[in-house]
Scaffold this motif. Structure first.
Motif, PDB file in Angstrom:
ATOM      1  N   ALA A  49     -33.347 -19.046  17.126  1.00  0.00           N
ATOM      2  CA  ALA A  49     -34.652 -18.676  16.564  1.00  0.00           C
ATOM      3  C   ALA A  49     -34.662 -18.929  15.069  1.00  0.00           C
ATOM      4  CB  ALA A  49     -34.948 -17.204  16.866  1.00  0.00           C
ATOM      5  N   LYS A  50     -33.610 -18.497  14.411  1.00  0.00           N
ATOM      6  CA  LYS A  50     -33.495 -18.668  12.958  1.00  0.00           C
ATOM      7  C   LYS A  50     -33.535 -20.151  12.583  1.00  0.00           C
ATOM      8  CE  LYS A  50     -30.113 -17.573   9.353  1.00  0.00           C
ATOM      9  NZ  LYS A  50     -29.464 -18.873   9.328  1.00  0.00           N
ATOM     10  N   ASP A  51     -32.844 -20.990  13.352  1.00  0.00           N
ATOM     11  CA  ASP A  51     -32.826 -22.428  13.070  1.00  0.00           C
ATOM     12  C   ASP A  51     -34.228 -23.040  13.142  1.00  0.00           C
ATOM     13  OD1 ASP A  51     -30.104 -22.278  12.727  1.00  0.00           O
ATOM     14  OD2 ASP A  51     -29.607 -23.115  14.694  1.00  0.00           O
ATOM     15  N   PHE A  52     -34.995 -22.664  14.168  1.00  0.00           N
ATOM     16  CA  PHE A  52     -36.347 -23.210  14.295  1.00  0.00           C
ATOM     17  C   PHE A  52     -37.272 -22.680  13.205  1.00  0.00           C
ATOM     18  CE2 PHE A  52     -36.500 -26.140  17.660  1.00  0.00           C
ATOM     19  CZ  PHE A  52     -35.530 -25.773  18.582  1.00  0.00           C
ATOM     20  N   TYR A  53     -37.149 -21.390  12.890  1.00  0.00           N
ATOM     21  CA  TYR A  53     -37.971 -20.843  11.814  1.00  0.00           C
ATOM     22  C   TYR A  53     -37.625 -21.502  10.480  1.00  0.00           C
ATOM     23  CZ  TYR A  53     -39.718 -17.048  14.796  1.00  0.00           C
ATOM     24  OH  TYR A  53     -40.332 -16.318  15.775  1.00  0.00           O
ATOM     25  N   GLU A  54     -36.337 -21.751  10.245  1.00  0.00           N
ATOM     26  CA  GLU A  54     -35.946 -22.405   8.997  1.00  0.00           C
ATOM     27  C   GLU A  54     -36.496 -23.823   8.922  1.00  0.00           C
ATOM     28  OE1 GLU A  54     -31.699 -21.897   8.884  1.00  0.00           O
ATOM     29  OE2 GLU A  54     -31.864 -20.048   7.711  1.00  0.00           O
ATOM     30  N   GLN A  55     -36.515 -24.519  10.067  1.00  0.00           N
ATOM     31  CA  GLN A  55     -37.094 -25.865  10.094  1.00  0.00           C
ATOM     32  C   GLN A  55     -38.581 -25.799   9.739  1.00  0.00           C
ATOM     33  OE1 GLN A  55     -35.485 -28.671  10.341  1.00  0.00           O
ATOM     34  NE2 GLN A  55     -37.305 -29.934  10.222  1.00  0.00           N
ATOM     35  N   ALA A  56     -39.261 -24.805  10.289  1.00  0.00           N
ATOM     36  CA  ALA A  56     -40.680 -24.623   9.967  1.00  0.00           C
ATOM     37  C   ALA A  56     -40.857 -24.308   8.487  1.00  0.00           C
ATOM     38  CB  ALA A  56     -41.267 -23.506  10.824  1.00  0.00           C
ATOM     39  N   ILE A  57     -39.953 -23.482   7.954  1.00  0.00           N
ATOM     40  CA  ILE A  57     -40.041 -23.088   6.548  1.00  0.00           C
ATOM     41  C   ILE A  57     -39.889 -24.290   5.630  1.00  0.00           C
ATOM     42  CG2 ILE A  57     -38.789 -21.883   4.709  1.00  0.00           C
ATOM     43  CD1 ILE A  57     -38.331 -19.648   6.776  1.00  0.00           C
ATOM     44  N   LYS A  58     -38.984 -25.191   5.973  1.00  0.00           N
ATOM     45  CA  LYS A  58     -38.788 -26.381   5.146  1.00  0.00           C
ATOM     46  C   LYS A  58     -40.103 -27.149   5.004  1.00  0.00           C
ATOM     47  CE  LYS A  58     -33.916 -27.093   6.293  1.00  0.00           C
ATOM     48  NZ  LYS A  58     -32.965 -27.902   7.084  1.00  0.00           N
ATOM     49  N   ILE A  59     -40.880 -27.158   6.071  1.00  0.00           N
ATOM     50  CA  ILE A  59     -42.136 -27.897   6.063  1.00  0.00           C
ATOM     51  C   ILE A  59     -43.248 -27.117   5.362  1.00  0.00           C
ATOM     52  CG2 ILE A  59     -43.917 -28.906   7.556  1.00  0.00           C
ATOM     53  CD1 ILE A  59     -41.680 -29.303   9.675  1.00  0.00           C
ATOM     54  N   GLN A  60     -43.311 -25.810   5.601  1.00  0.00           N
ATOM     55  CA  GLN A  60     -44.494 -25.056   5.183  1.00  0.00           C
ATOM     56  C   GLN A  60     -44.320 -24.144   3.984  1.00  0.00           C
ATOM     57  OE1 GLN A  60     -45.819 -22.397   8.221  1.00  0.00           O
ATOM     58  NE2 GLN A  60     -44.055 -21.089   8.094  1.00  0.00           N
ATOM     59  N   THR A  61     -43.144 -24.083   3.375  1.00  0.00           N
ATOM     60  CA  THR A  61     -42.917 -23.122   2.302  1.00  0.00           C
ATOM     61  C   THR A  61     -43.963 -23.210   1.199  1.00  0.00           C
ATOM     62  OG1 THR A  61     -40.548 -22.995   2.706  1.00  0.00           O
ATOM     63  CG2 THR A  61     -41.300 -22.369   0.522  1.00  0.00           C
ATOM     64  N   LYS A  62     -44.288 -24.409   0.787  1.00  0.00           N
ATOM     65  CA  LYS A  62     -45.235 -24.551  -0.316  1.00  0.00           C
ATOM     66  C   LYS A  62     -46.619 -23.992   0.043  1.00  0.00           C
ATOM     67  CE  LYS A  62     -46.980 -27.810  -3.704  1.00  0.00           C
ATOM     68  NZ  LYS A  62     -47.026 -29.193  -4.161  1.00  0.00           N
ATOM     69  N   ALA A  63     -47.043 -24.248   1.284  1.00  0.00           N
ATOM     70  CA  ALA A  63     -48.384 -23.825   1.683  1.00  0.00           C
ATOM     71  C   ALA A  63     -48.430 -22.403   2.238  1.00  0.00           C
ATOM     72  CB  ALA A  63     -48.939 -24.794   2.716  1.00  0.00           C
ATOM     73  N   PHE A  64     -47.413 -22.028   3.022  1.00  0.00           N
ATOM     74  CA  PHE A  64     -47.513 -20.770   3.757  1.00  0.00           C
ATOM     75  C   PHE A  64     -46.395 -19.768   3.487  1.00  0.00           C
ATOM     76  CE2 PHE A  64     -50.943 -22.472   5.979  1.00  0.00           C
ATOM     77  CZ  PHE A  64     -50.634 -23.748   6.399  1.00  0.00           C
ATOM     78  N   GLY A  65     -45.307 -20.177   2.925  1.00  0.00           N
ATOM     79  CA  GLY A  65     -44.234 -19.247   2.610  1.00  0.00           C
ATOM     80  C   GLY A  65     -43.239 -19.058   3.738  1.00  0.00           C
ATOM     81  N   PRO A  66     -42.197 -18.269   3.501  1.00  0.00           N
ATOM     82  CA  PRO A  66     -41.130 -18.074   4.475  1.00  0.00           C
ATOM     83  C   PRO A  66     -41.601 -17.336   5.726  1.00  0.00           C
ATOM     84  CG  PRO A  66     -40.545 -17.177   2.311  1.00  0.00           C
ATOM     85  CD  PRO A  66     -41.975 -17.576   2.251  1.00  0.00           C
TER      86      PRO A  66
END
Length: 197
Positions: A49-66
């Motif tokens: 779960a953490k791995d997939f969330y981190e992958q999402a975070i890499k993409i969306q951090t600027k727009a949506f945050g952790p």
């Protein structure tokens, strides 16, 4: 419907299609990564779960945050979860405004963290914000209102305000009965919960 494995297959297919259609780091793929993270979280596979969330975070951090708050919350690390949700709210507020529907789920999650920490008034405040936003966006009888009612019912129960808790559980049951029918599993759970009160 409880068919998580089929859901997982569709999420993986979505990633495959969206990666071809856009690019591997396109923001449209974030939802599929988050959904896979949610799937593995439900299965108790927190590392995946953490791995997939981190992958999402890499993409969306600027727009949506952790978005690791849910994982930390379920690992019992409430302070870390709270920090992630507060940061996400800060970022989303800048992007969308204070009462945008995209912020509602983060308010809900932060409310759950405060509830788990025993800070019921803060939890209630966040759940009430969610109720206001979702009612304005979806109307008073949408299934998302039912989930908000369940959370409010739960926090009122923990506060010892059983009549208010019962009212929210019954409202959730009414909405879900209208949406899913009398024999749906969510309805049976709610009836049991109301009987306990």
């Amino acid at each position: 419907m409880g068919e998580e494995r089929k859901a997982k297959d569709f999420y993986e297919r979505a990633i495959e299609i969206e990666t071809k259609a856009f690019r591997p780091d396109h923001v449209n793929i974030v939802l599929a990564y988050n959904n896979l993270g949610s799937f593995y979280h439900k299965m108790g596979e927190y590392k995946k779960a953490k791995d997939f969330y981190e992958q999402a975070i890499k993409i969306q951090t600027k727009a949506f945050g952790p978005n690791l708050g849910l994982v930390y919350f379920n690992m019992g690390e409430n302070e870390k979860a709270k920090d992630f949700y507060e940061r996400a709210i800060e970022i989303k507020t800048k992007a969308f405004g204070l009462d945008h529907v995209n912020i509602a789920s983060t308010y809900m999650n932060l409310g759950s963290v405060y509830k788990d920490m025993g800070e019921y008034e803060k939890a209630k405040d966040f759940y009430e914000r969610v109720m206001k936003i979702r009612t304005k966006t979806f109307g008073p009888d949408h299934v998302k209102i039912a989930s908000t009612c369940k959370n409010l019912g739960s926090v009122y129960k923990d506060m010892g305000e059983y009549e208010k808790a019962k009212d929210f559980y019954e409202r959730a049951m009414k909405i879900e009965t209208k949406t899913f029918g009398h024999d749906h599993v969510n309805i049976m759970r709610k009836q049991s919960r109301c009987n306990l009160l």
